[in-house]
Design a protein around this motif. Sequence first.
Motif, PDB file in Angstrom:
ATOM      1  N   LYS A 187       0.876  -1.178   0.000  1.00 29.61           N
ATOM      2  CA  LYS A 187       0.000   0.000   0.000  1.00 29.61           C
ATOM      3  C   LYS A 187       0.908   1.221   0.000  1.00 29.61           C
ATOM      4  CE  LYS A 187      -4.341  -1.568   1.738  1.00 29.61           C
ATOM      5  NZ  LYS A 187      -5.418  -1.352   2.675  1.00 29.61           N
ATOM      6  N   ARG A 188       0.616   2.148  -0.909  1.00 32.11           N
ATOM      7  CA  ARG A 188       1.454   3.337  -1.069  1.00 32.11           C
ATOM      8  C   ARG A 188       1.310   4.263   0.139  1.00 32.11           C
ATOM      9  NH1 ARG A 188       3.685   4.163  -5.815  1.00 32.11           N
ATOM     10  NH2 ARG A 188       3.753   6.408  -5.542  1.00 32.11           N
ATOM     11  N   LYS A 189       2.446   4.695   0.686  1.00 33.32           N
ATOM     12  CA  LYS A 189       2.445   5.603   1.827  1.00 33.32           C
ATOM     13  C   LYS A 189       2.282   7.054   1.388  1.00 33.32           C
ATOM     14  CE  LYS A 189       5.313   5.014   5.401  1.00 33.32           C
ATOM     15  NZ  LYS A 189       6.576   5.027   6.191  1.00 33.32           N
ATOM     16  N   HIS A 190       2.807   7.405   0.214  1.00 35.57           N
ATOM     17  CA  HIS A 190       2.838   8.792  -0.241  1.00 35.57           C
ATOM     18  C   HIS A 190       2.148   8.950  -1.588  1.00 35.57           C
ATOM     19  CE1 HIS A 190       5.799   9.392   2.914  1.00 35.57           C
ATOM     20  NE2 HIS A 190       6.554   8.439   2.389  1.00 35.57           N
ATOM     21  N   ASP A 191       1.823  10.188  -1.908  1.00 39.66           N
ATOM     22  CA  ASP A 191       1.330  10.505  -3.243  1.00 39.66           C
ATOM     23  C   ASP A 191       2.479  10.368  -4.235  1.00 39.66           C
ATOM     24  OD1 ASP A 191      -1.371  10.978  -2.842  1.00 39.66           O
ATOM     25  OD2 ASP A 191      -0.997  13.022  -2.150  1.00 39.66           O
ATOM     26  N   PRO A 192       2.204  10.050  -5.470  1.00 40.07           N
ATOM     27  CA  PRO A 192       0.861   9.954  -6.022  1.00 40.07           C
ATOM     28  C   PRO A 192       0.154   8.663  -5.598  1.00 40.07           C
ATOM     29  CG  PRO A 192       2.478   9.500  -7.731  1.00 40.07           C
ATOM     30  CD  PRO A 192       3.236   9.886  -6.492  1.00 40.07           C
ATOM     31  N   GLN A 224       9.273  -6.330   7.105  1.00 35.83           N
ATOM     32  CA  GLN A 224       8.718  -5.136   7.741  1.00 35.83           C
ATOM     33  C   GLN A 224       8.560  -4.056   6.694  1.00 35.83           C
ATOM     34  OE1 GLN A 224      11.805  -4.658  10.695  1.00 35.83           O
ATOM     35  NE2 GLN A 224      12.838  -3.105   9.488  1.00 35.83           N
ATOM     36  N   VAL A 225       7.526  -3.239   6.861  1.00 36.74           N
ATOM     37  CA  VAL A 225       7.301  -2.153   5.900  1.00 36.74           C
ATOM     38  C   VAL A 225       8.138  -0.944   6.301  1.00 36.74           C
ATOM     39  CG1 VAL A 225       5.011  -2.974   5.238  1.00 36.74           C
ATOM     40  CG2 VAL A 225       5.218  -1.314   7.081  1.00 36.74           C
ATOM     41  N   ASN A 226       8.775  -0.360   5.298  1.00 38.80           N
ATOM     42  CA  ASN A 226       9.645   0.804   5.482  1.00 38.80           C
ATOM     43  C   ASN A 226       9.480   1.724   4.285  1.00 38.80           C
ATOM     44  OD1 ASN A 226      11.160  -0.221   7.837  1.00 38.80           O
ATOM     45  ND2 ASN A 226      11.959  -1.722   6.390  1.00 38.80           N
ATOM     46  N   ASP A 227      10.194   2.817   4.300  1.00 42.56           N
ATOM     47  CA  ASP A 227      10.360   3.687   3.143  1.00 42.56           C
ATOM     48  C   ASP A 227       9.014   4.192   2.623  1.00 42.56           C
ATOM     49  OD1 ASP A 227      12.144   5.002   1.409  1.00 42.56           O
ATOM     50  OD2 ASP A 227      11.950   3.440  -0.109  1.00 42.56           O
ATOM     51  N   ASP A 228       8.640   3.845   1.399  1.00 46.25           N
ATOM     52  CA  ASP A 228       7.423   4.349   0.757  1.00 46.25           C
ATOM     53  C   ASP A 228       6.208   3.450   0.964  1.00 46.25           C
ATOM     54  OD1 ASP A 228       8.952   6.425  -0.291  1.00 46.25           O
ATOM     55  OD2 ASP A 228       9.431   5.295  -2.097  1.00 46.25           O
ATOM     56  N   VAL A 229       6.335   2.416   1.770  1.00 47.22           N
ATOM     57  CA  VAL A 229       5.267   1.432   1.940  1.00 47.22           C
ATOM     58  C   VAL A 229       4.552   1.651   3.270  1.00 47.22           C
ATOM     59  CG1 VAL A 229       4.764  -1.042   2.117  1.00 47.22           C
ATOM     60  CG2 VAL A 229       6.500  -0.236   0.512  1.00 47.22           C
TER      61      VAL A 229
END
Length: 173
Positions: free
Chosen positions: A58-63, A135-140
């Motif tokens: 799932k995208r953390k940031h736009d777009p 684990q989710v990191n960065d853009d996720v």
Amino acid sequence: MHPKHHFKYCPSCSKPTIFFQNYGAFECEECHFQLFINASAAVAAFILNEEGELLMAKRKHDPQAGTLDLPGGFVEVMEPAEDAVKREIMEELNLEVTHLEYFGSFPNEYLYKGMTYHTLDLAFVCKVKTFEGMQVNDDVADAIFIRPEKIDLNDIGLDSIRRMVLQYQKSIK
């Protein structure tokens, strides 16, 4: 908006004499400087678990924050696409890619902060060493496993990823 709407002055001589040409470049009428607008490379990974479920991010940031995506990201300058896949999967999910196979390329328009970037998204089918320690990191924002045939394409935010997943769904039937 296309990059041609953002450039008003020549980056070389600073005069307002730069124009977008039909062959995909800006050219300055004064100093003849040329700036080519080419696609940026990006990578995406199809990673299946033992049950045959596809790992979706799932995208953390736009777009398109909050929509489904395949894990991956942009290729750095002078970085092979295969290394980019391994790096991005480690950065985003703390997973080690042990094997990858090229799946296909998908042109895309990536709208970011009011400017359209043209990308060429390269898809790979990957295997990882283990899912332990994921684990989710960065853009996720989140990572979920879904049976490929159960993925609703309308839940995917980026057009190129939607087309990748559709082609993948067709390839496994």
